[in-house]
Write a protein that holds these residues in place. Sequence first.
Motif, short mmCIF file in Angstrom:
data_model
loop_
_atom_site.label_atom_id
_atom_site.label_comp_id
_atom_site.label_asym_id
_atom_site.label_seq_id
_atom_site.Cartn_x
_atom_site.Cartn_y
_atom_site.Cartn_z
N UNK A 6 0.83 -1.19 0.00
CA UNK A 6 0.00 0.00 0.00
C UNK A 6 0.87 1.25 0.00
N UNK A 7 0.33 2.37 -0.50
CA UNK A 7 -1.02 2.56 -1.05
C UNK A 7 -1.11 2.14 -2.51
N UNK A 8 -2.33 1.87 -2.96
CA UNK A 8 -2.51 1.49 -4.36
C UNK A 8 -2.64 2.72 -5.26
N UNK A 9 -3.05 3.85 -4.70
CA UNK A 9 -3.07 5.12 -5.42
C UNK A 9 -2.23 6.12 -4.62
N UNK A 10 -0.94 6.20 -4.89
CA UNK A 10 -0.07 7.06 -4.08
C UNK A 10 -0.19 8.53 -4.47
N UNK A 11 -0.07 9.40 -3.48
CA UNK A 11 -0.02 10.82 -3.75
C UNK A 11 -1.37 11.46 -3.99
N UNK A 257 -15.27 -13.48 -7.60
CA UNK A 257 -15.20 -14.78 -6.93
C UNK A 257 -15.58 -14.72 -5.46
N UNK A 258 -16.14 -13.56 -5.03
CA UNK A 258 -16.69 -13.49 -3.69
C UNK A 258 -15.77 -12.97 -2.60
N UNK A 259 -14.57 -12.53 -2.93
CA UNK A 259 -13.69 -11.91 -1.93
C UNK A 259 -14.13 -10.46 -1.70
N UNK A 260 -13.86 -9.95 -0.52
CA UNK A 260 -14.28 -8.60 -0.15
C UNK A 260 -13.07 -7.77 0.24
N UNK A 261 -13.08 -6.51 -0.20
CA UNK A 261 -12.00 -5.59 0.11
C UNK A 261 -12.58 -4.24 0.55
N UNK A 262 -11.80 -3.55 1.37
CA UNK A 262 -12.13 -2.20 1.80
C UNK A 262 -11.02 -1.27 1.31
N UNK A 263 -11.40 -0.23 0.57
CA UNK A 263 -10.45 0.83 0.24
C UNK A 263 -10.64 1.97 1.24
N UNK A 264 -9.57 2.67 1.54
CA UNK A 264 -9.67 3.74 2.53
C UNK A 264 -8.55 4.74 2.29
N UNK A 265 -8.74 5.95 2.77
CA UNK A 265 -7.66 6.91 2.67
C UNK A 265 -6.63 6.66 3.76
N UNK A 266 -5.42 7.11 3.51
CA UNK A 266 -4.34 6.94 4.47
C UNK A 266 -3.30 8.02 4.23
N UNK A 267 -2.37 8.16 5.16
CA UNK A 267 -1.26 9.08 5.01
C UNK A 267 0.02 8.44 5.51
N UNK A 268 1.15 8.84 4.90
CA UNK A 268 2.46 8.31 5.31
C UNK A 268 3.33 9.48 5.75
N UNK A 269 3.35 9.78 7.05
CA UNK A 269 4.10 10.94 7.52
C UNK A 269 5.60 10.73 7.46
N UNK A 270 6.31 11.83 7.24
CA UNK A 270 7.77 11.82 7.29
C UNK A 270 8.24 12.86 8.30
N UNK A 271 9.46 12.77 8.72
CA UNK A 271 10.12 13.63 9.70
C UNK A 271 9.48 13.45 11.07
N UNK A 272 10.18 13.91 12.09
CA UNK A 272 9.66 13.78 13.44
C UNK A 272 8.42 14.65 13.66
N UNK A 273 8.16 15.57 12.75
CA UNK A 273 6.97 16.40 12.85
C UNK A 273 5.75 15.74 12.22
N UNK A 284 -5.77 -0.24 0.36
CA UNK A 284 -6.77 -1.29 0.26
C UNK A 284 -6.47 -2.36 1.31
N UNK A 285 -7.52 -2.96 1.87
CA UNK A 285 -7.38 -4.03 2.86
C UNK A 285 -8.31 -5.18 2.50
N UNK A 286 -7.81 -6.40 2.72
CA UNK A 286 -8.67 -7.58 2.55
C UNK A 286 -9.60 -7.70 3.75
N UNK A 287 -10.84 -8.06 3.50
CA UNK A 287 -11.84 -8.18 4.57
C UNK A 287 -12.61 -9.49 4.40
#
Length: 540
Positions: A6-11, A257-273, A284-287
């Motif tokens: 992840x992420x599948x859609x970066x930026x 084929x019956x598998x379920x997934x959840x897409x969600x927003x996320x962030x990848x922080x950098x620096x100590x700030x 995306x996550x398998x559910x």
Amino acid sequence: MPPVRNPILPGFNPDPSILRVGEDYYIATSTFEWYPGVQIHHSKDLANWELLVRPLSRKAQLDMRGDPDSCGIWAPCLTHDGERFWLVYTDVKRKDGSYKDAHNYIVSAPAITGPWSDPVYVNSSGFDPSLFHDDDGKKWFVNMLWDHRRRPQLFEGIALQQWDPATGKLVGPRKNIYEGTELALVEGPHLYKRNGWYYLLTAEGGTGYDHACTLARARDIWGPYETHPQKYIVTSKDHPNAALQRAGHGDIVDTPDGRTYVVHLTGRPITQRRRCVLGRETAIQEAYWGEDDWLYVKNGPVPSLFVDLPAARDDTPYWAEKRYTFDKGLPIDFQWLRTPETERIFNTDGGTLNLIGRESVGSWFEQALVARRQQHFSYDAETVIDFAPRDEREYAGLTAYYCRYNFFYLTVSAHSDGRRELLIQASEASWPVGNLTQQYLYEPTPIPDEGKVKLAVTVRGKELQFYYAMVGKDDELKKVGPVFDASIISDECGGHQAHGSFTGAFVGVAASDLNGTANVAKFDYFVYKPVQHETDQYEI
């Protein structure tokens, strides 16, 4: 098959709405003040995605001139009723303070690439709307309710009302069907139906580090809705060291084929700030569905950095250098700000990108700024500009840009005597509002009055450096200006308090003519080169 990272859609691809039609998957994401509105990516396997279309592309559909930073298009919902595609979206005209001006619209199309209809106005009672197509043919409009009296929360709950496509109007009663949990700030609703249950997936906790996906269900569409026994099916709020932070605002999809997934927003922080320079991205996550008819995220609720998908991902395009030319128009990777009247800010006549100098780089109305997303923590970018400024009110060049309060801008300009020079403009937001912008002007660098200029920028994690060279005279790039803190180009420095800045870093070109003469700057090409760097902890 190796897991996909992840992420599948970066930026800057937040608020994902996912849809499967047959063998095809589509994800629609928010674009805020960037034009055209809404990004729709396409995939055949959930792992490999391609930007397909931005459907809100003409004045009748969208005009965002005057929309403040991080307003505009919020949280689109993409659905299909078996015959047509439907897209619901909000155009936010104001967001700060107790009052919101959030106008909700619906467009539709026979195919994902269009033609997309003119919008039908629905309401302005809250944002993040969705459209649910029930199996009896009824269509239901779902959005959060905003109450300016409920300080400091202001979020009243999730409203449900039937929508009649024949008349283009809401009909029948409206009911607040879910007020959320104690995490508060309930928004981003999506409705589903399975095994006689209506499921309501919402976002809670704001868009910062307390963000979460909350699931509820009811036997009747009107409720009452009971909350999931775990409350939050996706969240990083109690795990500050997780690779994927700010996880929330999701949607659900099933595979053939019956598998379920959840897409969600996320962030990848950098620096100590903990700054998210790439903005909010899509993961995306398998559910799976438990025997109790509740949905659970595999190994959740903390989102996984790696996930098993139906196919492997080809990362070659992600790391490939992009050299853009303009002989066939503006490449799809680029966007501009707010205005539908593109002929007033740019054209590609003669095979160059010609920016027509308009307002300043921080304008909310009409500025000539064309850019692409930063999708890597480290990259190189360069362009060649042909520009003849007459004085200090005319300038054009290369910019790393987040919003009017946060940018770095290397410009070709001129002194009041007409002699050309390079001038760096840098703007860094701070808080409170009364001191939002500190603009720093650095000692100008004289350059010849004629000739094209190569402008370049390198970003290595949190460090940004500008360069220049005179084309045909001394092609060796030379440093100009100091090393800047690249992490300033991030949500956390966007000029607002928590949960207030929503876009992401861009890199591109701009031109201003504050004399009002529409002086044109011509750009021969644009290069964006991803760089693998040792400081990039969570790079794909």
